[in-house]
Design a protein around this motif. Sequence first.
Motif, mmCIF file in Angstrom:
data_model
loop_
_atom_site.group_PDB
_atom_site.id
_atom_site.type_symbol
_atom_site.label_atom_id
_atom_site.label_comp_id
_atom_site.label_asym_id
_atom_site.label_seq_id
_atom_site.Cartn_x
_atom_site.Cartn_y
_atom_site.Cartn_z
ATOM 1 N N LEU A 329 0.844 -1.186 0.000
ATOM 2 C CA LEU A 329 0.000 0.000 0.000
ATOM 3 C C LEU A 329 0.882 1.239 0.000
ATOM 4 N N LEU A 330 0.717 2.096 -0.998
ATOM 5 C CA LEU A 330 1.440 3.356 -1.066
ATOM 6 C C LEU A 330 0.697 4.419 -0.269
ATOM 7 N N PRO A 331 1.367 5.493 0.149
ATOM 8 C CA PRO A 331 0.737 6.478 1.040
ATOM 9 C C PRO A 331 -0.515 7.140 0.479
ATOM 10 N N ASN A 332 -0.656 7.194 -0.847
ATOM 11 C CA ASN A 332 -1.842 7.820 -1.441
ATOM 12 C C ASN A 332 -2.984 6.839 -1.643
ATOM 13 N N GLY A 333 -2.825 5.604 -1.198
ATOM 14 C CA GLY A 333 -3.885 4.599 -1.313
ATOM 15 C C GLY A 333 -3.761 3.691 -2.506
ATOM 16 N N ASP A 334 -2.814 3.956 -3.412
ATOM 17 C CA ASP A 334 -2.563 3.038 -4.513
ATOM 18 C C ASP A 334 -1.881 1.777 -3.991
ATOM 19 N N VAL A 335 -1.898 0.732 -4.821
ATOM 20 C CA VAL A 335 -1.242 -0.532 -4.486
ATOM 21 C C VAL A 335 -0.114 -0.767 -5.483
ATOM 22 N N LEU A 336 1.082 -1.008 -4.989
ATOM 23 C CA LEU A 336 2.224 -1.339 -5.832
ATOM 24 C C LEU A 336 2.418 -2.848 -5.840
ATOM 25 N N ILE A 337 2.511 -3.420 -7.045
ATOM 26 C CA ILE A 337 2.791 -4.853 -7.214
ATOM 27 C C ILE A 337 4.184 -4.953 -7.822
ATOM 28 N N ILE A 338 5.096 -5.615 -7.129
ATOM 29 C CA ILE A 338 6.511 -5.534 -7.471
ATOM 30 C C ILE A 338 7.183 -6.883 -7.209
ATOM 31 N N ASN A 339 8.294 -7.163 -7.921
ATOM 32 C CA ASN A 339 9.087 -8.394 -7.775
ATOM 33 C C ASN A 339 8.391 -9.584 -8.424
ATOM 34 N N GLY A 340 9.091 -10.711 -8.448
ATOM 35 C CA GLY A 340 8.499 -11.961 -8.876
ATOM 36 C C GLY A 340 8.841 -12.403 -10.281
ATOM 37 N N GLY A 341 8.223 -13.526 -10.691
ATOM 38 C CA GLY A 341 8.419 -14.106 -12.011
ATOM 39 C C GLY A 341 7.099 -14.396 -12.681
ATOM 40 N N SER A 342 7.178 -14.846 -13.931
ATOM 41 C CA SER A 342 5.944 -15.077 -14.698
ATOM 42 C C SER A 342 5.744 -16.539 -15.072
ATOM 43 N N ALA A 343 6.547 -17.441 -14.513
ATOM 44 C CA ALA A 343 6.364 -18.863 -14.798
ATOM 45 C C ALA A 343 6.946 -19.685 -13.653
ATOM 46 N N GLY A 344 6.452 -20.918 -13.546
ATOM 47 C CA GLY A 344 6.966 -21.833 -12.535
ATOM 48 C C GLY A 344 6.250 -21.721 -11.216
ATOM 49 N N SER A 345 7.025 -21.781 -10.137
ATOM 50 C CA SER A 345 6.462 -21.813 -8.789
ATOM 51 C C SER A 345 7.507 -21.280 -7.822
ATOM 52 N N ALA A 346 7.067 -20.946 -6.613
ATOM 53 C CA ALA A 346 8.024 -20.670 -5.547
ATOM 54 C C ALA A 346 8.742 -21.964 -5.185
ATOM 55 N N GLY A 347 9.898 -21.830 -4.564
ATOM 56 C CA GLY A 347 10.687 -22.991 -4.181
ATOM 57 C C GLY A 347 12.039 -22.960 -4.864
ATOM 58 N N TRP A 348 12.913 -23.867 -4.436
ATOM 59 C CA TRP A 348 14.286 -23.870 -4.951
ATOM 60 C C TRP A 348 14.324 -24.091 -6.454
ATOM 61 N N GLU A 349 14.797 -23.101 -7.192
ATOM 62 C CA GLU A 349 15.038 -23.181 -8.642
ATOM 63 C C GLU A 349 13.765 -23.359 -9.468
ATOM 64 N N TYR A 350 12.594 -23.126 -8.885
ATOM 65 C CA TYR A 350 11.357 -23.448 -9.586
ATOM 66 C C TYR A 350 10.711 -22.261 -10.296
ATOM 67 N N GLY A 351 11.212 -21.050 -10.097
ATOM 68 C CA GLY A 351 10.643 -19.875 -10.749
ATOM 69 C C GLY A 351 11.404 -19.524 -12.024
ATOM 70 N N ARG A 352 10.694 -18.952 -12.993
ATOM 71 C CA ARG A 352 11.300 -18.561 -14.260
ATOM 72 C C ARG A 352 10.742 -17.207 -14.719
ATOM 73 N N ASN A 353 11.485 -16.590 -15.631
ATOM 74 C CA ASN A 353 11.060 -15.371 -16.330
ATOM 75 C C ASN A 353 10.736 -14.220 -15.362
ATOM 76 N N PRO A 354 11.753 -13.544 -14.853
ATOM 77 C CA PRO A 354 11.526 -12.431 -13.920
ATOM 78 C C PRO A 354 10.607 -11.365 -14.510
ATOM 79 N N VAL A 355 9.748 -10.827 -13.666
ATOM 80 C CA VAL A 355 8.913 -9.681 -14.050
ATOM 81 C C VAL A 355 9.613 -8.441 -13.493
ATOM 82 N N LEU A 356 10.245 -7.691 -14.367
ATOM 83 C CA LEU A 356 11.060 -6.555 -13.942
ATOM 84 C C LEU A 356 10.246 -5.276 -13.781
ATOM 85 N N HIS A 357 9.080 -5.210 -14.408
ATOM 86 C CA HIS A 357 8.230 -4.018 -14.328
ATOM 87 C C HIS A 357 7.284 -4.105 -13.133
ATOM 88 N N PRO A 358 7.343 -3.165 -12.186
ATOM 89 C CA PRO A 358 6.267 -3.066 -11.201
ATOM 90 C C PRO A 358 4.981 -2.588 -11.881
#
Length: 541
Positions: A329-358
Amino acid sequence: MSSPLHTLLIYLLTVIVTVTAKSTGKWTLLQSNIGITAMHMQLLPNDRVLIYDRTDFGASNISLPNGKCRKDRNDYVLKQDCTAHSIEFDIASNSFRPLMVQTDVWCSSASLMPDGTIVQTGGFNDGDHVVRVYKSCDECDWKEIKSGLINRRWYATNHLLPGGRQIIVGGRRQYNYEFYPRISSKQKAYTFPFLVQTNDPNLENNLYPFVFLNTDGNLFIFANNRAILFDYSRNKVIKTYPTIPGGDPRNYPSTGSAVLLPLRIVRGNVTVVEVLVCGGAPKGAFVNAQKGKFDGALKTCGRIRISDSKPKWVMETMPLARLMGDMLLLPNGDVLIINGGSAGSAGWEYGRNPVLHPVVYRPDSSLGRRFQIQTASTIPRMYHSTAILVRDGRVLVGGSNPHIYYNFTNVLYPTELRFEAFSPSYLDSQLASSRPKILPDSQTQFGYGNRVIIRFMVFGHVDPKSVYVTMVAPSFNTHSFSMNQRLLILEGGNTTKPIGQARYEVMVTTPPSCNVAPANYYLLFVVHREIPSEGIWVKIG
């Protein structure tokens, strides 16, 4: 024919609109190496950030001070370890110092307590029953309470309660909850059938459940793909919500994220309470990733008004599919979605394709017009990344270590020790003249339902309707979920009036009860034309 003044006004308006439309945030590298990877983060009320990682992967890249060494005969890698696995980062000086945590804090949880102390619970191995306390000062360090927990807690969720204790919900193979501090030494954990009902025996897709304090004092708890309203004092389910459409899991290891949307106080009450759940991995993604098949992440968000008598999910589509994303939650009430990947799963070596754009989500915009893609980072932030809001309005971002040990070479996503800041578009220098500055004579301690005057400075004409005041609870962030996160829009924003040259005051009413805002430290912001001031620390309760 237009006058020169009219032409100038048109030009200025065009510039403002252009800046607002094109300013999508910027990134700044703060430190090239903080010594540890930031798996857990908490902002403290003195503008320092507590950061820690697991202790059982071997040596980190920063030494303990004064020749100290951690001796742990239970450690799987090093019985004697002279490196640190926790640091305190000072925002003002952009510096950090090592701290000594003795037992393993891997995949643990925590809450900031009303006295400004962080109480952290559980972990792995010899740390799974431990409670750790940290009170910030120049020479302070962790204090550990062995057997502080009734049950083993690993991948659990904590939430501060109206009475000042915290509840600790679930964890791996723990279908129960407990409270800290305990009322008595004889107190037991309470069974919680909802965690049994939402558990996939092969996947445990209900770890780190999303827990939010509702304004009626009950808890909204989301696990896997279902949610309930829960009276923890009577161990009773008050309401069962519909399954999120599609039925895909959203908790670890599918690892979506969730926020309690801003709570607007009107006539001394909050009548609308909404939760937003975004992203994650589809059914079977975790098992498929173990076999080398990386399914695409979910692109959907579900929004539900939990205060309705017959609540329903409203589904929305993000511009970018994402799992392991953090929602802030940003101070003006907007929501920032940041970090992560676009394929796979959480866990050791299981995530792929970083999402670089918030992505920014604007809750009050019309359906279909709520998302805006932001400037990309150059650093992939995959499994074990973190992000937190700080007082100046920036978001600090760290972590990313999809490996059992620190690994910097010959891997897709090396262990990440860089620490950076994302500045949302409201911090663009061309908008500085519209940014309020809270004056030092504003009140910083108050009770519930108090009338409080906040004084601030801003250049140019101020429309009272464009000013509002928010309070943000600093959250504990790990594994794509920010525990205890909430934002309140205080009543009285349209009372703004001038008190001198470029000086104004606004009278607001503080939250009505500890169900709406548990007693604690908060960041208070004055927002003008969606541009927040630098925050000030306030304490309520």
